[in-house]
Design an enzyme around this catalytic site. Structure first.
Site, PDB file in Angstrom:
ATOM      1  N   LYS A 159       0.814  -1.213   0.000  1.00 45.67           N
ATOM      2  CA  LYS A 159       0.000   0.000   0.000  1.00 45.67           C
ATOM      3  C   LYS A 159       0.853   1.272   0.000  1.00 45.67           C
ATOM      4  O   LYS A 159       0.422   2.310  -0.470  1.00 45.67           O
ATOM      5  CB  LYS A 159      -0.921   0.025   1.220  1.00 45.67           C
ATOM      6  CG  LYS A 159      -1.814  -1.191   1.342  1.00 45.67           C
ATOM      7  CD  LYS A 159      -2.878  -1.232   0.268  1.00 45.67           C
ATOM      8  CE  LYS A 159      -3.827  -2.395   0.495  1.00 45.67           C
ATOM      9  NZ  LYS A 159      -3.875  -3.359  -0.587  1.00 45.67           N
ATOM     10  N   GLU A 307      -8.621   1.588  -7.874  1.00 39.45           N
ATOM     11  CA  GLU A 307      -9.704   2.082  -7.043  1.00 39.45           C
ATOM     12  C   GLU A 307      -9.470   3.528  -6.673  1.00 39.45           C
ATOM     13  O   GLU A 307      -8.372   3.909  -6.273  1.00 39.45           O
ATOM     14  CB  GLU A 307      -9.798   1.255  -5.747  1.00 39.45           C
ATOM     15  CG  GLU A 307     -10.534  -0.046  -5.926  1.00 39.45           C
ATOM     16  CD  GLU A 307     -10.850  -0.716  -4.599  1.00 39.45           C
ATOM     17  OE1 GLU A 307     -11.133  -0.010  -3.611  1.00 39.45           O
ATOM     18  OE2 GLU A 307     -10.793  -1.966  -4.566  1.00 39.45           O
ATOM     19  N   ARG A 324      -5.714  -8.059 -10.183  1.00 41.56           N
ATOM     20  CA  ARG A 324      -6.394  -9.331 -10.456  1.00 41.56           C
ATOM     21  C   ARG A 324      -7.727  -9.046 -11.124  1.00 41.56           C
ATOM     22  O   ARG A 324      -8.144  -7.902 -11.227  1.00 41.56           O
ATOM     23  CB  ARG A 324      -6.652 -10.061  -9.142  1.00 41.56           C
ATOM     24  CG  ARG A 324      -7.464  -9.187  -8.207  1.00 41.56           C
ATOM     25  CD  ARG A 324      -7.793  -9.852  -6.903  1.00 41.56           C
ATOM     26  NE  ARG A 324      -7.861  -8.873  -5.828  1.00 41.56           N
ATOM     27  CZ  ARG A 324      -8.935  -8.150  -5.522  1.00 41.56           C
ATOM     28  NH1 ARG A 324     -10.038  -8.283  -6.209  1.00 41.56           N
ATOM     29  NH2 ARG A 324      -8.915  -7.279  -4.539  1.00 41.56           N
ATOM     30  N   PHE A 380     -25.571  -5.732   9.204  1.00 36.32           N
ATOM     31  CA  PHE A 380     -25.753  -5.759   7.755  1.00 36.32           C
ATOM     32  C   PHE A 380     -25.242  -7.052   7.138  1.00 36.32           C
ATOM     33  O   PHE A 380     -25.055  -7.144   5.943  1.00 36.32           O
ATOM     34  CB  PHE A 380     -25.079  -4.566   7.077  1.00 36.32           C
ATOM     35  CG  PHE A 380     -25.630  -3.245   7.535  1.00 36.32           C
ATOM     36  CD1 PHE A 380     -26.937  -2.894   7.251  1.00 36.32           C
ATOM     37  CD2 PHE A 380     -24.842  -2.382   8.275  1.00 36.32           C
ATOM     38  CE1 PHE A 380     -27.453  -1.691   7.686  1.00 36.32           C
ATOM     39  CE2 PHE A 380     -25.367  -1.177   8.719  1.00 36.32           C
ATOM     40  CZ  PHE A 380     -26.670  -0.822   8.429  1.00 36.32           C
TER      41      PHE A 380
END
Lengths: 640, 533
Positions: A159, A307, A324, A380
């Protein structure tokens, strides 16, 4: 021996879902009219091994079949009768159930490759898909890895390094601390500097694994318990967009438009769509170009996803690059007509891209719902397990694609991701795609496991979602007290009651006549009906959202005398909310605990759940220890 | 033998009955009839009805109304009164038309049934000579016309004031229970107290259901228990629904409340034939008889030590996934209950691998045996799913008499002459293989799934005996598995008729049941058989 059906004494529970049912127009499946052709003369691999399981393995095998490539499935022993094993030409068992011993077992997979003579490996997503060690070992054996090369995996997998590369490639990056945090204390300090909320992420995590949001100091320091090293990013109340890129080994790269992935729970996506409602062509192009320049900067080849987090002012910031094929790739395939798996295989074989940027269209709108075996009423979605006693995909509806790797009778086990399928609908407009999604969800029959269709269905009809105002905090904002299930409107309630009653007799509800008709079959799970001229599809099942009892007038009036049963006082009993394993138990009998104090930690399917005391009390008995496997509802700890 | 205090309360409360005291001679017969009918309909009066409601219980008449089709109840003996003249019982205000039970006949979904419903509001539902006589009358009629008897029990016990007359009444009922056994189905639904001698009537009937929290069954109540054995026990612990459906096996099922219980009873009634001369009812079937069940092809795990849920198989195969399980919480290692195949009632028996590996032990043998005998008595075909590793070993079982109890199940399957279809899903080991409706016990159609293993025992145990003391145990084990851990040894000998694909099981069974519908088989003449009790 008269044929009869009981007229009263009827107790069936209806699970109500809404709106038009197209079950009479059996049109067959027409979806993803891939514009790319499968050229039988283009030489490709003879045999590919798919180092994955479930739906993605099935998905890859499907394309391989179209391309005339033989396939090898690998599987753990519990998966030996799984769908991906059945559809593959060959299958090799690579170890016992735990992923570390099977799907992540490189030695066994390397053996499987040798044994079957596979020339290439498609890793799918997860497992070994972003493992540079695996890519290296394949290269050493002369086997093609269908994905980017080791350098790109490594650079984008870290990262910190990825951010530095992105900065150098003039990609917008988020303000934040790009480094490894030593301990909880430092994390709190840095988070304080950045300002809450912050996102804390494990350096090598992916797909939401080890990604957590902290809203205050306490939560930040709590996370130090779970993670040893991490970076902090500002998490704006923003959008999460994924730009699909495709690059070949000859320096060509394309961007295939964005996917809107903002609807998330626990930082994992549940509903995705392409294109995004919010993005204008200029921003799209700017993002696309940055994504491509990042791909070029790492000499990327194969399919990948960049992203971006986007704030409300349409400023976008690079978040990470996934090297990927992503879970939600079908929606990109739907709007572009490309078969991404085929493209990946071609690129891996060394072919140049077939398309130019100007060839990439946005045709219509595609929505994907991730259907999970989980309980949407708990946070959720807490994982649930079980056997699919009944399972029927809504494939007789037009423009519906279901990517799944399970079938009736399959087990959803604690060992693997609890995803049941990816349900994709496609339409000329967003409205049409959402309408189709509604129908598809209504016609989806899943029995035997708790699933999240009730939540998915609420999301796609929610006014805020329909209007396109979506953000990563959609769920907690719309359901601040958690998802409680669909609230029936007075009209819906009436319709539901009428349907239940109409299974037996004609009805009047609250003095109002309701016309219910339809050719239903009580043996079928689906109940297509017409109610006051409207089409609806209902499902009848035992454990449903809406419990209905059909009683005669007499039985209903006598029911008022029936005693109310006092539910068990649960404040002194701690039960496991889901199946999983006990990671840690922090109390022993006799300990005094305060309300909210952590009692134990249960891990299930990539998640650690801290179980806390519901009241201040003394611990009476502890019924679990670290390492135990527990089922849903199992007693963990009793308080006095 | 009555629950403490209940009768006393009624003597004390006599002052409340003043409204009922009228002078007989001033009324015409017509008026008297109406008065009596009205009095009968209110039972013990509004106050006691309110008290009954407050306990969360319905009155005897409300229960019958719910149980039976609307307006189908035909009452009998509404004018019967008790004949006791001691302890002031002869007084008018102590006479209730109909006494403490409502009897008659009616229909459930159009099918005839005889019923009695004990009225707790009249002397606590206590059993007088008249009460017993009323019950006996409808039982005799039910036997004569061939219709089931349903008893709704809610009674404090014997009518103490009547002494031996009350006891005689119980015995009269017991005798009829025994005579009717195997002639017409008898069902008891316990909806309040049922203590002392009274418990033996439900015990003699075919099925005993209870209502949770409001019904009790025991020989002696907590007070007597305390004084005799010094045990402290609550009514609920001693004889509540939970005790009898999980621990003692006295009751076959428990329901949430009166309404729930009565509605479930209606559903249950649909499965039963009216008598032993009547074929089991056939309903309209919406579920295709040749429906494949793909989930069954993967249900049996590869590892023979791993469990699966036999109920998944049952639900998958039967019509509309509807299965009325009998004793779902007792001896869970065997599953029994009623379902339909192509609309016809069938009895299902299955070993449950999920509980104690599905082994046979004392409780499961007795549970299975009684169910099989009911089905045989009432012409209900039996489908048996076999996955049994054997009888449960150990001193507890041997001392408890597993030999004679296990023999009951063996006996029941062997003597049964109804159509018997057996499916071996996995293990069929040892004597338990023979017991579970094997070909050798006149099984009509016996199937094996590809996962079936019919053998004397598991491979490991067998190898230890055959190759005792030899090396290469593992090799020998592999050889044994190769030879016996598959359906072939049984199939080549004709002990199973076919090896079938699990997903086709429903289709095969439906077809077989049609063929076997005309099956005729009789056992040699005997006064009665002698099952090892």
């Amino acid at each position: 021996m008269a044929a009869y059906r009981s007229a009263a004494g009827f107790q069936r529970v209806l699970h109500a879902v809404k709106h038009v049912c197209f079950s009479k127009q059996r049109c067959g499946v027409i979806i993803c009219r891939y514009s790319t052709v499968y050229d039988p003369n283009e030489k490709t691999f003879d045999k590919i091994l798919i180092a994955n399981r479930g739906e993605i393995a099935c998905r890859v095998i499907k394309t391989c079949k179209k391309m005339g490539i033989k396939t090898v499935a690998v599987h753990s022993d519990v998966d030996s009768s799984a769908v991906h094993v059945k559809v593959a030409d060959e299958a090799v068992c690579v170890g016992p159930a735990p992923t570390s011993k099977s799907y992540l077992n490189m030695d066994a997979i390397m053996n499987a490759i040798k044994q079957t003579g596979a020339q290439a490996v498609h890793p799918g997503y997860g497992f070994l898909s972003e493992n540079k060690e695996f890519a290296k070992r394949l290269a050493a054996e002369g086997v093609t890895f269908i994905g980017p090369d080791t350098h790109a995996i490594q650079a984008m997998g870290d990262k910190i390094e990825s951010k530095l590369i992105a900065k150098a490639a003039k990609v917008n990056t988020i303000p934040g601390f790009d480094g490894v945090v030593k301990d909880a204390k430092e994390a709190v300090k840095i988070a304080g500097e950045i300002g809450y909320p912050v996102m804390i992420k494990a350096s090598a995590g992916g797909g939401g694994k080890g990604m957590r949001i902290a809203w205050n100091d306490e939560e930040t320091s709590d996370m130090g318990f779970f993670l040893s090293g991490h970076i902090s990013d500002i998490c704006a109340n923003g959008f999460c967009w994924c730009l699909q890129v495709l690059a070949d080994k000859h320096g060509n790269a394309l961007w295939l438009n964005e996917r809107e992935c903002s609807i998330q729970r626990r930082n994992q996506k549940v509903v995705e769509e392409a294109p995004s409602t919010f993005l204008d062509p200029d921003t799209r192009r700017a993002m696309g170009e940055q994504a491509v320049s990042l791909a070029n900067a790492v000499k990327y080849s194969s399919a990948g996803t960049v992203e971006f987090l986007v704030d409300s002012k349409k400023n976008f910031y690079f978040l990470e690059m996934n090297t990927r094929l992503q879970v939600e790739h079908p929606i990109t395939e739907c709007i572009t007509g490309l078969d991404l798996v085929q493209q990946m295989i071609r690129i891996a074989k060394g072919y140049k891209l077939q398309h130019k940027q100007s060839d990439i269209p946005i045709n219509g709108w595609a929505v994907e719902s991730r259907v999970y075996a989980e309980d949407p009423y708990k946070s959720f979605g807490l994982p649930s397990i079980g056997r699919l006693s009944q399972y029927q995909e809504p494939l007789d509806l037009p423009n519906v694609r279901v990517d799944s790797g399970i079938q009736e009778g399959s087990d959803i086990s604690i060992y693997y991701d609890p995803m049941i399928s990816k349900l994709v609908t496609y339409g000329k407009t967003r409205e049409e795609a959402l309408k189709k999604m509604e129908d598809a969800l209504d016609n989806y029959v899943i029995r035997g496991v708790t699933h999240n269709i009730p939540l998915l269905r609420e999301i796609i009809v929610h006014p805020r979602f329909v209007s396109g105002v979506i953000s990563t905090k959609f769920l907690p904002e719309v359901y601040p007290d958690g998802f409680k299930g669909h609230m029936l409107t007075a009209g819906e309630r009436r319709e539901l009651l009428a349907t239940a009653a109409a299974l037996y007799v004609a009805v009047e509800i609250d003095g109002e006549k309701v016309e219910v008709s339809g050719e239903w079959n009580l043996a079928s799970a689906l109940l297509p009906i017409t109610i006051n001229g409207k089409h609806r599809t209902l499902q009848v099942c035992k454990h449903a959202c809406f419990k209905l009892r059909v009683l005669s007038k007499l039985a209903a009036s006598l029911s008022k005398h029936m005693p109310e049963k006092v539910p068990e006082d649960t404040s002194s009993i701690l039960r496991s909310p889901m199946p999983g394993s006990v990671v840690a138990v922090s109390v022993k009998p006799g300990d005094n605990v305060a309300e909210g104090q952590e009692i134990c930690v249960i891990e299930a399917m990539k998640m650690q759940n801290s179980m806390t005391a519901a009241k201040t009390a003394k611990v009476k008995s502890v019924h679990c220890k670290a390492g135990d496997t527990v089922g849903e509802g199992d007693l963990l700890v009793e308080l006095e | 033998t009555r629950s403490p205090r209940s009768a006393d309360r009624f003597v004390v409360a006599k002052g409340l009955q003043n409204a009922r005291c009228y002078s007989v001679k001033h009324l015409s017969v017509q008026e008297r009839i109406e008065k009596k009918r009205k009095a009968a309909l209110t039972g013990g009066g509004q106050l006691r009805i309110a008290a009954q409601h407050k306990r969360g219980k319905l009155t005897a008449r409300e229960r019958l109304e719910l149980l039976l089709d609307p307006d189908s109840f035909v009452e009998c003996d509404m004018f019967v009164e008790h004949r006791c003249s001691d302890f002031g019982m002869e007084a008018d205000h102590n006479k209730y038309p109909g006494d403490s039970v409502v009897t008659g006949q009616g229909r459930i979904n159009g099918r005839l049934v005889y019923v009695f419903s004990q009225d707790f509001t009249v002397f606590g539902g206590s059993l007088s000579g008249a009460h017993a006589q009323k019950v006996c009358k409808i039982m005799d009629q039910a036997m004569m016309v061939g219709a089931p008897v349903i008893g709704l029990n809610d009674s404090g016990g014997a009518r103490i004031q009547e002494g031996v007359e009350s006891l005689a009444g119980y015995a009269d009922i017991f005798l009829r229970n025994v005579m009717a056994s195997g002639v017409v189905p008898q069902i008891s639904l316990i909806m309040g107290p049922c203590a002392g001698g009274a418990v033996y009537s439900p015990a003699l009937t075919d099925f005993t259901f209870m209502v949770k929290d409001t019904s009790y069954l025991f020989i002696t109540g907590p007070d007597v228990v305390k004084s005799v054995t010094n045990e402290d026990v609550t009514q609920e612990e001693l004889g509540g629904a939970k005790t009898h459906t999980t621990v003692s096996g006295v009751a076959h099922r428990a329901f949430e409340n009166d309404v729930d219980a009565l509605l479930n009873l209606r559903d249950f009634f649909n499965f039963l034939p009216l008598s032993n001369k009547d074929p089991a009812p056939v309903t309209e079937c919406h579920d295709p008889r040749d429906r494949p069940v793909p989930g069954l092809d993967t249900i049996v795990p590869f590892e023979s030590t791993k469990a699966y849920d036999m109920l998944d198989i049952v639900h998958g195969i039967v019509d509309e996934r509807e299965f009325f399980e009998i004793m779902p919480n007792y001896a869970k290692n065997i599953v029994v209950g009623f379902a339909r195949m192509n609309g016809r009632t069938v009895g299902i028996v299955g070993n449950q691998p999920k509980v104690a590996s599905g082994c046979l032990d004392i409780n499961s043998s007795v549970k299975g045996a009684r169910f099989v005998r009911f089905c045989d008595a009432f012409n209900i075909p039996i489908i048996t799913f076999v996955d049994v590793p054997g009888f449960l070993p150990g001193t507890a079982q041997e001392y408890g008499g597993i030999i004679r109890h296990g023999a009951k199940l063996l006996y029941a399957f062997a003597e049964a002459t109804i159509p018997k279809i057996t499916v071996i899903t996995r293990k069929a080991y040892g004597g338990a293989y023979d017991v579970m409706s094997s070909k050798h016990l006149r099984g009509d159609v016996n199937y094996a799934w590809p996962s079936a293993e019919v053998a004397v025992m598991g491979a490991k145990g067998a190898v230890q005996i055959i190759f005792r003391g030899k090396e290469n145990q593992a090799e020998a084990e592999a050889e044994y598995v190769e030879k016996f851990a598959n359906p072939f040894p049984a199939a080549v000998r004709g002990f199973v008729d076919d090896i079938i694909q699990p997903s086709t099981t429903r289709k095969r069974i439906c077809r077989d049941l049609e063929v076997l519908a005309s099956k005729k088989q009789t056992n040699p003449w005997k006064k009665h058989a002698n099952i090892p009790l």
